[in-house]
Scaffold this active site. Structure first.
Site, PDB file in Angstrom:
ATOM      1  N   ALA A  26       3.703   6.005  -5.206  1.00 48.34           N
ATOM      2  CA  ALA A  26       4.706   5.066  -4.705  1.00 48.34           C
ATOM      3  C   ALA A  26       3.972   3.831  -4.172  1.00 48.34           C
ATOM      4  CB  ALA A  26       5.514   5.728  -3.595  1.00 48.34           C
ATOM      5  N   GLY A  34       3.317   9.869  -6.071  1.00 49.03           N
ATOM      6  CA  GLY A  34       4.585   9.709  -6.790  1.00 49.03           C
ATOM      7  C   GLY A  34       4.386   9.608  -8.295  1.00 49.03           C
ATOM      8  N   GLU A  76      -1.162  12.379  -0.681  1.00 43.90           N
ATOM      9  CA  GLU A  76      -0.350  11.826   0.415  1.00 43.90           C
ATOM     10  C   GLU A  76      -0.906  12.208   1.780  1.00 43.90           C
ATOM     11  OE1 GLU A  76       0.875  13.153  -2.346  1.00 43.90           O
ATOM     12  OE2 GLU A  76       2.663  12.058  -3.014  1.00 43.90           O
ATOM     13  N   GLU A  96       4.260  13.060  -9.393  1.00 43.50           N
ATOM     14  CA  GLU A  96       5.617  13.622  -9.256  1.00 43.50           C
ATOM     15  C   GLU A  96       6.515  13.148 -10.397  1.00 43.50           C
ATOM     16  OE1 GLU A  96       5.767  12.134  -5.200  1.00 43.50           O
ATOM     17  OE2 GLU A  96       6.111  14.171  -4.496  1.00 43.50           O
TER      18      GLU A  96
HETATM   19  N1  CAA Z   1       0.535   1.366  -4.047  1.00 41.97           N
HETATM   20  C1  CAA Z   1       0.295   0.032  -4.088  1.00 41.97           C
HETATM   21  N2  CAA Z   1      -0.869  -0.482  -4.536  1.00 41.97           N
HETATM   22  C2  CAA Z   1      -1.803   0.369  -4.955  1.00 41.97           C
HETATM   23  C3  CAA Z   1      -1.593   1.766  -4.958  1.00 41.97           C
HETATM   24  C4  CAA Z   1      -0.354   2.263  -4.496  1.00 41.97           C
HETATM   25  N3  CAA Z   1      -0.054   3.559  -4.502  1.00 41.97           N
HETATM   26  N4  CAA Z   1      -2.719   2.367  -5.441  1.00 41.97           N
HETATM   27  C5  CAA Z   1      -3.576   1.374  -5.727  1.00 41.97           C
HETATM   28  N5  CAA Z   1      -3.043   0.165  -5.436  1.00 41.97           N
HETATM   29  C6  CAA Z   1      -3.628  -1.147  -5.585  1.00 41.97           C
HETATM   30  C7  CAA Z   1      -4.753  -1.364  -4.579  1.00 41.97           C
HETATM   31  O1  CAA Z   1      -4.248  -1.736  -3.319  1.00 41.97           O
HETATM   32  C8  CAA Z   1      -5.528  -2.458  -5.278  1.00 41.97           C
HETATM   33  O2  CAA Z   1      -4.883  -3.674  -5.056  1.00 41.97           O
HETATM   34  P1  CAA Z   1      -5.747  -4.997  -4.623  1.00 41.97           P
HETATM   35  O3  CAA Z   1      -6.662  -5.226  -5.807  1.00 41.97           O
HETATM   36  O4  CAA Z   1      -4.702  -6.047  -4.462  1.00 41.97           O
HETATM   37  O5  CAA Z   1      -6.484  -4.627  -3.398  1.00 41.97           O
HETATM   38  C9  CAA Z   1      -5.384  -2.125  -6.752  1.00 41.97           C
HETATM   39  O6  CAA Z   1      -4.243  -1.242  -6.859  1.00 41.97           O
HETATM   40  C10 CAA Z   1      -6.572  -1.378  -7.317  1.00 41.97           C
HETATM   41  O7  CAA Z   1      -6.825  -0.272  -6.463  1.00 41.97           O
HETATM   42  P2  CAA Z   1      -8.284   0.048  -5.876  1.00 41.97           P
HETATM   43  O8  CAA Z   1      -9.053  -1.213  -5.631  1.00 41.97           O
HETATM   44  O9  CAA Z   1      -8.084   0.959  -4.696  1.00 41.97           O
HETATM   45  O10 CAA Z   1      -8.919   0.824  -7.116  1.00 41.97           O
HETATM   46  P3  CAA Z   1     -10.017   1.985  -7.092  1.00 41.97           P
HETATM   47  O11 CAA Z   1     -10.356   2.222  -8.513  1.00 41.97           O
HETATM   48  O12 CAA Z   1     -11.087   1.680  -6.124  1.00 41.97           O
HETATM   49  O13 CAA Z   1      -9.224   3.267  -6.493  1.00 41.97           O
HETATM   50  C11 CAA Z   1      -7.409   4.840  -6.361  1.00 41.97           C
HETATM   51  C12 CAA Z   1      -8.179   3.818  -7.235  1.00 41.97           C
HETATM   52  C13 CAA Z   1      -8.292   6.037  -6.024  1.00 41.97           C
HETATM   53  C14 CAA Z   1      -6.201   5.285  -7.182  1.00 41.97           C
HETATM   54  C15 CAA Z   1      -6.950   4.139  -5.035  1.00 41.97           C
HETATM   55  O14 CAA Z   1      -6.323   2.910  -5.372  1.00 41.97           O
HETATM   56  C16 CAA Z   1      -5.968   4.958  -4.233  1.00 41.97           C
HETATM   57  O15 CAA Z   1      -6.372   5.866  -3.557  1.00 41.97           O
HETATM   58  N6  CAA Z   1      -4.660   4.608  -4.298  1.00 41.97           N
HETATM   59  C17 CAA Z   1      -3.640   5.254  -3.525  1.00 41.97           C
HETATM   60  C18 CAA Z   1      -3.253   6.603  -4.118  1.00 41.97           C
HETATM   61  C19 CAA Z   1      -2.219   7.277  -3.227  1.00 41.97           C
HETATM   62  O16 CAA Z   1      -2.451   7.518  -2.069  1.00 41.97           O
HETATM   63  N7  CAA Z   1      -1.045   7.591  -3.811  1.00 41.97           N
HETATM   64  C20 CAA Z   1       0.039   8.178  -3.084  1.00 41.97           C
HETATM   65  C21 CAA Z   1       0.975   7.106  -2.595  1.00 41.97           C
HETATM   66  S1  CAA Z   1       2.230   7.737  -1.491  1.00 41.97           S
HETATM   67  C22 CAA Z   1       3.358   8.469  -2.503  1.00 41.97           C
HETATM   68  O17 CAA Z   1       3.268   8.438  -3.711  1.00 41.97           O
HETATM   69  C23 CAA Z   1       4.508   9.144  -1.788  1.00 41.97           C
HETATM   70  C24 CAA Z   1       5.369   9.976  -2.678  1.00 41.97           C
HETATM   71  O18 CAA Z   1       5.216  11.174  -2.738  1.00 41.97           O
HETATM   72  C25 CAA Z   1       6.442   9.388  -3.445  1.00 41.97           C
END
Ligand code: CAA
Length: 262
Positions: free
Chosen positions: A69, A113, A136, A116
């Site tokens: 998400a 998400g 999460e 999911e």
């Molecule tokens: N939402 C919004 N933006 C996101 C995102 C997310 N879930 N995941 C990554 N991005 C964005 C980053 O902020 C970044 O943007 P900027 O370049 O503007 O800073 C861009 O995508 C690239 O990401 P990274 O620089 O972090 O890339 P990376 O290769 O170093 O890492 C990753 C990749 C491991 C996927 C890391 O981005 C990450 O951990 N992302 C979050 C994953 C996460 O926690 N997902 C769960 C979200 S909560 C949820 O989904 C609730 C639910 O159950 C519905």
């Protein structure tokens, strides 16, 4: 309808085609924002209503199916706004009401998400680059799109708990061993393999495919004896269709079937 967060096209040569939906917020690793989920719901429903479409394929890009998400949006919520706007629930489950088979093609990150959403597809094909997880817990929250419920059903309790509680990522090979994905293929072949599977399904009678989808998904909702009873009733019912007559006549006469109810 024009879309800003997804790319939509129709592919295939046969009488029935494949509806392809690509999640398309590459700068945010296809994070599933509210507008994206609205558009996804609309595109799924449009393909479902189109008699020229057999299967629907849902995919992302090489780097990400979807990294979850949209965290910047989630970060703005408090309890009351989450509750009142039906955060995650309002537009996330359109996919569950689609009657046609939905095939997920996963490359790169498939997290939170994103994982999911993938688990709401009917079958998953994965590139060898795919990485699955429910991280999460690292954000101080729990999954909100069904992760704690669907993951144990797909991979069993122990591995689900391992993924949910540690937030670690699982590679494609492990996901295939665990039963989360049907097949793992080299990244360059993912779309060809998925579209080929879709083409094969498109060649069968659509009501039969829809019935198999409905019954198989029902296996996760009802007790075994009840599910078998419903399947038996439907099995008897298909003998009232022209598809059964044609399929069995074609077999007996050693000719390709021409489905009367495509
Ligand atoms: N939402 C919004 N933006 C996101 C995102 C997310 N879930 N995941 C990554 N991005 C964005 C980053 O902020 C970044 O943007 P900027 O370049 O503007 O800073 C861009 O995508 C690239 O990401 P990274 O620089 O972090 O890339 P990376 O290769 O170093 O890492 C990753 C990749 C491991 C996927 C890391 O981005 C990450 O951990 N992302 C979050 C994953 C996460 O926690 N997902 C769960 C979200 S909560 C949820 O989904 C609730 C639910 O159950 C519905």
């Amino acid at each position: 309808m024009s879309y800003e967060n997804i790319l939509v096209e129709t592919l295939g040569e046969g009488a029935r085609k494949t509806g392809l939906i690509r999640l398309n917020r590459p700068k945010a690793l296809n994070a599933l924002s509210d507008p994206l989920m609205d558009e996804l719901g609309a595109a799924l429903q449009a393909f479902d209503a189109d008699p020229g479409i057999g299967c629907i394929v849902l995919t992302g890009n090489e780097k990400a199916f979807a990294a979850g998400a949209d965290i910047p949006t989630l970060a703005q919520h408090d309890f009351m706004s989450a509750f009142q706007t039906q955060l995650i629930s309002r537009n996330w489950e359109h996919i569950l009401r689609i009657r046609k088979p939905v095939l997920g093609a996963v490359s790169g990150f498939c997290l939170g998400g994103g994982c999911e959403l993938a688990m709401m597809c009917d079958v998953l094909y994965a590139a060898d680059s795919a990485k699955f997880g429910q991280p999460e817990i690292k954000l101080g929250v729990i999954p909100g799109g069904g992760g704690t419920q669907r993951l144990p059903r797909w991979v069993g309790k122990s591995k689900a708990m391992d993924l949910l509680l540690t937030g670690r990522l699982m590679d494609a090979a492990e996901a295939e061993r665990a039963g989360l994905v049907a097949r793992v293929v080299p990244a360059a072949e993912l779309m060809a393999v998925t579209l080929q599977a879709a083409d094969t399904i498109n060649g069968y009678a659509a009501p039969v495919a829809a019935l198999i989808k409905q019954l198989t998904n029902q296996a996760f909702e009802v007790p075994l004896s009840e599910g078998v009873k419903i399947e038996r009733g439907m099995f008897h019912a298909v003998f009232g269709t022209a598809n059964q007559k044609e399929g069995m006549d074609a077999f007996l006469n050693k000719r390709p079937a021409q489905w009367p109810q495509p």
